[in-house]
Design a protein around this motif. Structure first.
Motif, mmCIF file in Angstrom:
data_model
loop_
_atom_site.group_PDB
_atom_site.id
_atom_site.type_symbol
_atom_site.label_atom_id
_atom_site.label_comp_id
_atom_site.label_asym_id
_atom_site.label_seq_id
_atom_site.Cartn_x
_atom_site.Cartn_y
_atom_site.Cartn_z
ATOM 1 N N GLU A 113 20.788 35.034 43.336
ATOM 2 C CA GLU A 113 20.385 35.338 41.970
ATOM 3 C C GLU A 113 21.541 35.914 41.151
ATOM 4 O OE1 GLU A 113 18.843 36.681 44.700
ATOM 5 O OE2 GLU A 113 17.321 35.105 44.802
ATOM 6 N N ASN A 114 22.441 36.617 41.818
ATOM 7 C CA ASN A 114 23.567 37.248 41.130
ATOM 8 C C ASN A 114 24.838 37.033 41.954
ATOM 9 O OD1 ASN A 114 25.231 38.772 39.507
ATOM 10 N ND2 ASN A 114 24.444 40.736 40.215
ATOM 11 N N PRO A 115 25.470 35.861 41.792
ATOM 12 C CA PRO A 115 26.657 35.558 42.600
ATOM 13 C C PRO A 115 27.850 36.433 42.276
ATOM 14 C CG PRO A 115 26.304 33.868 40.934
ATOM 15 C CD PRO A 115 25.101 34.753 40.909
ATOM 16 N N GLY A 116 27.857 37.039 41.085
ATOM 17 C CA GLY A 116 28.930 37.945 40.707
ATOM 18 C C GLY A 116 30.238 37.247 40.419
ATOM 19 N N PHE A 117 31.273 38.054 40.188
ATOM 20 C CA PHE A 117 32.625 37.555 39.975
ATOM 21 C C PHE A 117 33.455 38.084 41.128
ATOM 22 C CE2 PHE A 117 36.853 37.741 37.786
ATOM 23 C CZ PHE A 117 36.987 36.358 37.608
ATOM 24 N N HIS A 118 33.826 37.207 42.030
ATOM 25 C CA HIS A 118 34.403 37.617 43.304
ATOM 26 C C HIS A 118 35.752 38.313 43.149
ATOM 27 C CE1 HIS A 118 31.921 34.255 45.474
ATOM 28 N NE2 HIS A 118 31.161 35.204 44.952
ATOM 29 N N VAL A 119 36.002 39.225 44.066
ATOM 30 C CA VAL A 119 37.278 39.947 44.098
ATOM 31 C C VAL A 119 38.452 38.973 44.128
ATOM 32 C CG1 VAL A 119 38.732 41.406 45.570
ATOM 33 C CG2 VAL A 119 36.374 42.091 45.086
ATOM 34 N N ARG A 120 38.341 37.908 44.908
ATOM 35 C CA ARG A 120 39.469 36.958 45.019
ATOM 36 C C ARG A 120 39.766 36.299 43.672
ATOM 37 N NH1 ARG A 120 37.195 31.934 45.143
ATOM 38 N NH2 ARG A 120 35.028 31.824 45.845
ATOM 39 N N LEU A 121 38.725 36.016 42.884
ATOM 40 C CA LEU A 121 38.938 35.437 41.556
ATOM 41 C C LEU A 121 39.504 36.474 40.592
ATOM 42 C CD1 LEU A 121 35.673 33.315 41.225
ATOM 43 C CD2 LEU A 121 37.961 32.523 41.827
ATOM 44 N N ALA A 122 39.052 37.708 40.733
ATOM 45 C CA ALA A 122 39.573 38.781 39.891
ATOM 46 C C ALA A 122 41.051 39.019 40.159
ATOM 47 C CB ALA A 122 38.776 40.069 40.121
ATOM 48 N N LEU A 123 41.457 38.899 41.413
ATOM 49 C CA LEU A 123 42.872 39.036 41.749
ATOM 50 C C LEU A 123 43.702 37.978 41.022
ATOM 51 C CD1 LEU A 123 42.643 39.790 45.563
ATOM 52 C CD2 LEU A 123 43.754 41.248 43.860
ATOM 53 N N LYS A 124 43.177 36.762 40.955
ATOM 54 C CA LYS A 124 43.872 35.686 40.249
ATOM 55 C C LYS A 124 44.013 36.019 38.769
ATOM 56 C CE LYS A 124 41.717 32.360 38.574
ATOM 57 N NZ LYS A 124 41.165 31.986 37.231
ATOM 58 N N ASP A 125 42.908 36.433 38.145
ATOM 59 C CA ASP A 125 42.937 36.727 36.704
ATOM 60 C C ASP A 125 43.802 37.936 36.383
ATOM 61 O OD1 ASP A 125 41.278 34.588 36.420
ATOM 62 O OD2 ASP A 125 39.614 35.683 35.508
ATOM 63 N N LEU A 126 43.697 38.987 37.207
ATOM 64 C CA LEU A 126 44.542 40.174 36.968
ATOM 65 C C LEU A 126 46.005 39.829 37.144
ATOM 66 C CD1 LEU A 126 43.953 43.226 36.259
ATOM 67 C CD2 LEU A 126 41.951 41.813 36.713
ATOM 68 N N GLY A 127 46.291 38.914 38.070
ATOM 69 C CA GLY A 127 47.666 38.456 38.228
ATOM 70 C C GLY A 127 48.177 37.789 36.957
ATOM 71 N N HIS A 128 47.338 36.936 36.352
ATOM 72 C CA HIS A 128 47.715 36.297 35.091
ATOM 73 C C HIS A 128 47.910 37.347 33.986
ATOM 74 C CE1 HIS A 128 47.219 32.429 36.783
ATOM 75 N NE2 HIS A 128 45.930 32.248 36.559
ATOM 76 N N ILE A 129 47.014 38.321 33.935
ATOM 77 C CA ILE A 129 47.074 39.356 32.899
ATOM 78 C C ILE A 129 48.362 40.159 33.016
ATOM 79 C CG2 ILE A 129 46.015 41.531 32.155
ATOM 80 C CD1 ILE A 129 43.283 40.176 32.946
ATOM 81 N N LEU A 130 48.681 40.585 34.236
ATOM 82 C CA LEU A 130 49.895 41.381 34.436
ATOM 83 C C LEU A 130 51.152 40.557 34.164
ATOM 84 C CD1 LEU A 130 48.786 43.363 37.589
ATOM 85 C CD2 LEU A 130 49.349 44.340 35.359
ATOM 86 N N ARG A 131 51.132 39.300 34.548
ATOM 87 C CA ARG A 131 52.269 38.422 34.281
ATOM 88 C C ARG A 131 52.478 38.246 32.779
ATOM 89 N NH1 ARG A 131 52.232 31.999 35.781
ATOM 90 N NH2 ARG A 131 54.246 31.431 34.839
ATOM 91 N N LEU A 132 51.367 38.064 32.051
ATOM 92 C CA LEU A 132 51.457 37.906 30.602
ATOM 93 C C LEU A 132 51.968 39.178 29.946
ATOM 94 C CD1 LEU A 132 50.858 35.900 28.277
ATOM 95 C CD2 LEU A 132 48.575 36.928 28.122
ATOM 96 N N GLY A 133 51.486 40.325 30.434
ATOM 97 C CA GLY A 133 51.962 41.599 29.894
ATOM 98 C C GLY A 133 53.442 41.796 30.145
#
Length: 229
Positions: free
Chosen positions: A161-181
């Protein structure tokens, strides 16, 4: 809408067709895709979304879009069919991904804040239900309510019912965010902290947990043992 097959733009697509990329990727990837689309005489729109599949089914996603102006009217009915808002950020497709990463940075910062606030409450004897009530009154937002109640209930593992946003996917996005910063000279200390907590959760075998599980890292640093340990 065109297929999101990664080979679509290099497999002789039909000229005049429209490619809509809903991926959360680094902006230069979008630039490269847009270049390939132009070479193939294909309309290209970047259109990442905020929200999970259940929100798409309920027509509650927030859709960001950027790219070829002529393609936008053709695609908008599809975007509106799954979103409560369609936010046009311009003609440069990569700006849609800048917007998505910026928004995800805000969400991750909120999650970090909530994890720290709840740990402070726990350490000083304030019942979590009271903190939830305070947060709901001060910051009335479906996103904030969802994460604070999730943390209060120690509900970090995904369910059908609530698959959430997985830690592994968050690591990918945070990596993009930090790289962009880093590339643009914008320090992001909160993102650095969040990344450390995500890595800690991944190392603990919780890559498939929802990223709200960073609260477990915050509690660990405060000497609070996780309920599952």
């Amino acid at each position: 809408m065109a297929s999101q097959d990664e080979n679509y733009l290099t497999s002789h697509p039909k000229p005049g067709s429209t490619f809509v990329d809903c991926s959360t990727v680094y902006p230069t990837t979008t630039e490269e895709n847009a270049r390939k689309a132009q070479q193939a005489s294909v309309y290209y729109l970047a259109s990442p979304v905020f929200g999970r599949p259940d929100l798409a089914a309920a027509k509650k996603l927030v859709v960001v879009t950027a790219g070829t102006p002529d393609a936008k009217p053709k695609v908008k009915p599809y975007q509106e069919a799954m979103g409560r808002a369609v936010l046009d950020v311009g003609e440069r497709p990569q700006l849609a991904n800048v917007a998505k990463l910026t928004g995800n940075f805000c969400i991750s910062s909120i999650i970090e804040m909530l994890g720290e606030a709840m740990t402070l409450a726990d350490k000083n004897g304030l019942d979590r239900k009271h903190l939830v009530a305070i947060i709901d009154e001060l910051f009335p937002s479906p996103i904030i309510h969802s994460y604070v109640t999730q943390m209060a209930a120690d509900r970090f593992q995904p369910t059908p019912e609530n698959p959430g946003f997985h830690v592994r996917l968050a690591l990918k996005d945070l990596g993009h965010i930090l790289r962009l910063g880093q590339k643009s000279g914008a320090p992001l200390p909160v993102a650095e902290i969040m990344m450390g907590h995500l890595k800690d959760q991944a190392a603990a075998g919780r890559e498939e947990y929802d990223w709200a599980a960073i609260a477990l890292s915050v509690r660990k640093a405060a000497g609070i043992k996780a309920s599952e340990e």
